[in-house]
Write an enzyme that holds these catalytic residues in place. Sequence first.
Site, mmCIF file in Angstrom:
data_model
loop_
_atom_site.group_PDB
_atom_site.id
_atom_site.type_symbol
_atom_site.label_atom_id
_atom_site.label_comp_id
_atom_site.label_asym_id
_atom_site.label_seq_id
_atom_site.Cartn_x
_atom_site.Cartn_y
_atom_site.Cartn_z
ATOM 1 N N GLU A 117 5.373 -3.224 11.979
ATOM 2 C CA GLU A 117 4.261 -2.040 11.727
ATOM 3 C C GLU A 117 2.747 -3.147 11.369
ATOM 4 O O GLU A 117 2.994 -3.602 10.238
ATOM 5 C CB GLU A 117 4.613 -1.358 10.978
ATOM 6 N N ASN B 231 0.852 -1.110 0.098
ATOM 7 C CA ASN B 231 -0.124 -0.306 -0.073
ATOM 8 C C ASN B 231 0.934 1.115 0.206
ATOM 9 O O ASN B 231 0.215 2.243 -0.468
ATOM 10 C CB ASN B 231 -0.911 -0.195 1.279
ATOM 11 N N GLY C 131 2.856 -5.563 7.861
ATOM 12 C CA GLY C 131 1.776 -5.662 6.988
ATOM 13 C C GLY C 131 0.858 -5.886 8.391
ATOM 14 O O GLY C 131 0.086 -5.709 8.736
ATOM 15 N N CYS D 134 -2.626 1.860 6.699
ATOM 16 C CA CYS D 134 -3.312 0.817 7.800
ATOM 17 C C CYS D 134 -4.590 2.197 8.787
ATOM 18 O O CYS D 134 -4.767 1.977 9.673
ATOM 19 C CB CYS D 134 -1.908 1.206 8.408
ATOM 20 N N GLU E 290 8.809 4.023 13.515
ATOM 21 C CA GLU E 290 9.213 4.652 13.000
ATOM 22 C C GLU E 290 8.986 5.598 12.344
ATOM 23 O O GLU E 290 9.414 6.045 12.580
ATOM 24 C CB GLU E 290 8.620 3.125 11.395
HETATM 25 P P1 NAP Z 1 0.068 -8.846 4.613
HETATM 26 O O1 NAP Z 1 -0.684 -9.742 3.207
HETATM 27 O O2 NAP Z 1 1.227 -9.668 5.746
HETATM 28 O O3 NAP Z 1 2.440 -8.436 3.142
HETATM 29 C C1 NAP Z 1 3.049 -7.684 3.901
HETATM 30 C C2 NAP Z 1 4.494 -8.594 3.392
HETATM 31 O O4 NAP Z 1 4.750 -9.918 4.238
HETATM 32 C C3 NAP Z 1 4.171 -8.960 1.673
HETATM 33 O O5 NAP Z 1 5.841 -7.675 1.516
HETATM 34 C C4 NAP Z 1 3.967 -10.266 2.282
HETATM 35 O O6 NAP Z 1 4.739 -11.063 0.674
HETATM 36 C C5 NAP Z 1 5.173 -10.910 3.357
HETATM 37 N N1 NAP Z 1 4.606 -11.901 3.860
HETATM 38 C C6 NAP Z 1 3.126 -12.625 3.798
HETATM 39 N N2 NAP Z 1 3.326 -13.196 4.497
HETATM 40 C C7 NAP Z 1 4.781 -14.080 5.235
HETATM 41 C C8 NAP Z 1 5.564 -14.874 5.527
HETATM 42 N N3 NAP Z 1 4.175 -15.927 6.365
HETATM 43 N N4 NAP Z 1 6.325 -14.363 6.551
HETATM 44 C C9 NAP Z 1 6.983 -13.395 5.797
HETATM 45 N N5 NAP Z 1 6.304 -12.205 5.363
HETATM 46 C C10 NAP Z 1 4.854 -12.623 4.551
HETATM 47 O O7 NAP Z 1 0.163 -7.433 4.172
HETATM 48 P P2 NAP Z 1 -0.527 -6.253 3.349
HETATM 49 O O8 NAP Z 1 -1.891 -7.048 2.024
HETATM 50 O O9 NAP Z 1 0.709 -6.249 2.197
HETATM 51 O O10 NAP Z 1 -0.521 -4.915 3.612
HETATM 52 C C11 NAP Z 1 -2.080 -4.899 4.195
HETATM 53 C C12 NAP Z 1 -1.919 -4.343 5.476
HETATM 54 O O11 NAP Z 1 -0.525 -4.360 6.485
HETATM 55 C C13 NAP Z 1 -3.102 -4.075 6.579
HETATM 56 O O12 NAP Z 1 -2.803 -4.286 7.553
HETATM 57 C C14 NAP Z 1 -2.320 -2.479 6.582
HETATM 58 O O13 NAP Z 1 -2.833 -1.865 7.682
HETATM 59 C C15 NAP Z 1 -0.976 -2.971 7.434
HETATM 60 N N6 NAP Z 1 0.403 -1.814 6.861
HETATM 61 C C16 NAP Z 1 0.621 -1.206 8.736
HETATM 62 C C17 NAP Z 1 1.089 0.293 8.724
HETATM 63 C C18 NAP Z 1 1.902 0.551 9.790
HETATM 64 O O14 NAP Z 1 2.671 1.580 9.535
HETATM 65 N N7 NAP Z 1 1.352 -0.146 10.794
HETATM 66 C C19 NAP Z 1 1.704 0.366 7.094
HETATM 67 C C20 NAP Z 1 0.502 -0.048 5.647
HETATM 68 C C21 NAP Z 1 0.392 -1.078 6.083
HETATM 69 P P3 NAP Z 1 3.683 -11.340 -0.768
HETATM 70 O O15 NAP Z 1 3.054 -10.077 -0.439
HETATM 71 O O16 NAP Z 1 4.211 -11.737 -1.034
HETATM 72 O O17 NAP Z 1 1.698 -11.806 0.545
#
Ligand code: NAP
Length: 500
Positions: free
Chosen positions: A253, A155, A231, A287, A462
């Site tokens: 995060e 995102n 994530g 997020c 961060e």
């Molecule tokens: P995600 O599905 O958790 O994926 C994030 C990253 O982790 C991707 O590169 C993903 O790879 C990788 N990943 C997935 N499974 C993994 C595993 N078992 N081990 C290691 N890495 C793994 O999250 P997303 O859908 O990309 O992002 C949306 C989420 O991020 C939302 O919940 C949002 O609130 C959160 N977010 C939080 C912040 C903050 O600062 N708090 C900022 C932005 C977003 P793949 O893409 O290959 O699956």
Amino acid sequence: MTIATHTYQNLIGGRWVDARSGATFDSVSPANHDDVIGTFPASGAADVDAAVEAARAAFPAWSLMPAPKRGEILFKVARILAEHKEELSRLMTREMGKVLTESRGDVQEAIDVAYYMAGEGRRLFGQTVPSEMPDKFAMAIRRPIGVVGIITPWNFPIAIPGWKLFPALICGNTAVMKPASDTPACMVRFIELLMEGGIPDGVVNVVTGSGGEVGNAIVEHPDVRVISFTGHTDTGVEISRRAAETLKRVSLELGGKNPIVIWEDADLDLALDSAVWSAFGTSGQRCTAASRLIVHRSVHDQFVEALRKRVAGLVLGDGLDEKTDVGPVINDKAVERIAAYAAIGRNEADLVIGGEAARDGGLDKGSFFQPTIFTEVKPDARIAMEEIFGPVTSVIPVETWEETVRIVNSVKYGLSTSLFTRDINLAFRSIRDFDSGLGYVNHGTIGAPFGGTKATGNGHREVGQTALDFFSEWKSVYIDYSGKLQRAQIDMEFIDQEQV
Ligand code: NAP
């Protein structure tokens, strides 16, 4: 019709290489699935091993380079990113869908952090501490840690890698980066530009591929000392568990369910502008998105009607089109998830507008969802408690401040909270009582996250100074120039008694 394809590679030790297996995957535009951005290595553990080895080999020279010199490289990187801002922004909009103005903001965040961390190269302050022993000098210095694994979401595909990488580098670490599988092109192009800035080979490595293969391999690798992850909360928990096996330092995060509270004395026009931007900016996929609008009952009807009118006027479309207000969501799986929540919402609350995937008006080739508002939402309804991560917001009417604080804090997350009021007393109470990492008064919930409470993370922050603490190891150093054995806490007592 396929519009364009380009084959990309991993960056390992300064060389662009295919995955060892030769396997690949495509990145497609969420606005038009026929638009293939590129083909990327579907890497595995062997590729991660090679990348970690390259990062390990580059570590001694990079960590010994004086920090101000590392800073000079980051200054150059910042300038190169600024020169390529428009190109990167367009690529981002094409690959992940957010409207162009927002993509420009995303790239600008990375540029800003590059400049900021470049400056930190001239500081990286330690501490000197007065010793309790005579003729003894005490200080604490920062040391680099080693190889850092950086795993990022789609995102903020350039801002977030920048927030993590630049502090890691200025502290003298080397890195292995894994982008989200939905946005590998943004990461690869970003890193190509970084290398033009003069980052030595092996200091930054990129491995594309799935979370299950590449992500796990980075998290489990014994030579990766630190994991910085942004994530989903479930993924963060899984990473934390796996990383514990090798006692890694881990920064998580994670998700949010952020409220804007609109009090009876609020400037309603300002609150409306902020609610529309916070709920529907980036199609609700931030997020910090405002997925709960907690509105005082006395202004509820007026506010909801004004919100409905504004949302009815939002134009959905390709983010590259200047007329577009709301771009697509990231992929069809996201459309299905959001539609499932909309169906739940119909049973839990009153639908004001939206609630469906959007396909008409040339949107049928992409992943679009109508901006959606529910009202009369109970605070414990699923749509009010769970992170939907799409253009859906829930209006929760309230009557008392006590009830408001309880509802704000009732979700498992604690990322961003906001209050619209003209009452200074309430403003300060919100700062004290809303449980979140970010607090806003008379501003919406979205902005750069620095981390959150509860299920939003594991306590790290961060972007600011605290990032330097996360990416460096403190070492306490003592220099005794008394010429004799001085036993701290033991001989000290003796000295005290003598003085008495
Ligand atoms: P995600 O599905 O958790 O994926 C994030 C990253 O982790 C991707 O590169 C993903 O790879 C990788 N990943 C997935 N499974 C993994 C595993 N078992 N081990 C290691 N890495 C793994 O999250 P997303 O859908 O990309 O992002 C949306 C989420 O991020 C939302 O919940 C949002 O609130 C959160 N977010 C939080 C912040 C903050 O600062 N708090 C900022 C932005 C977003 P793949 O893409 O290959 O699956």
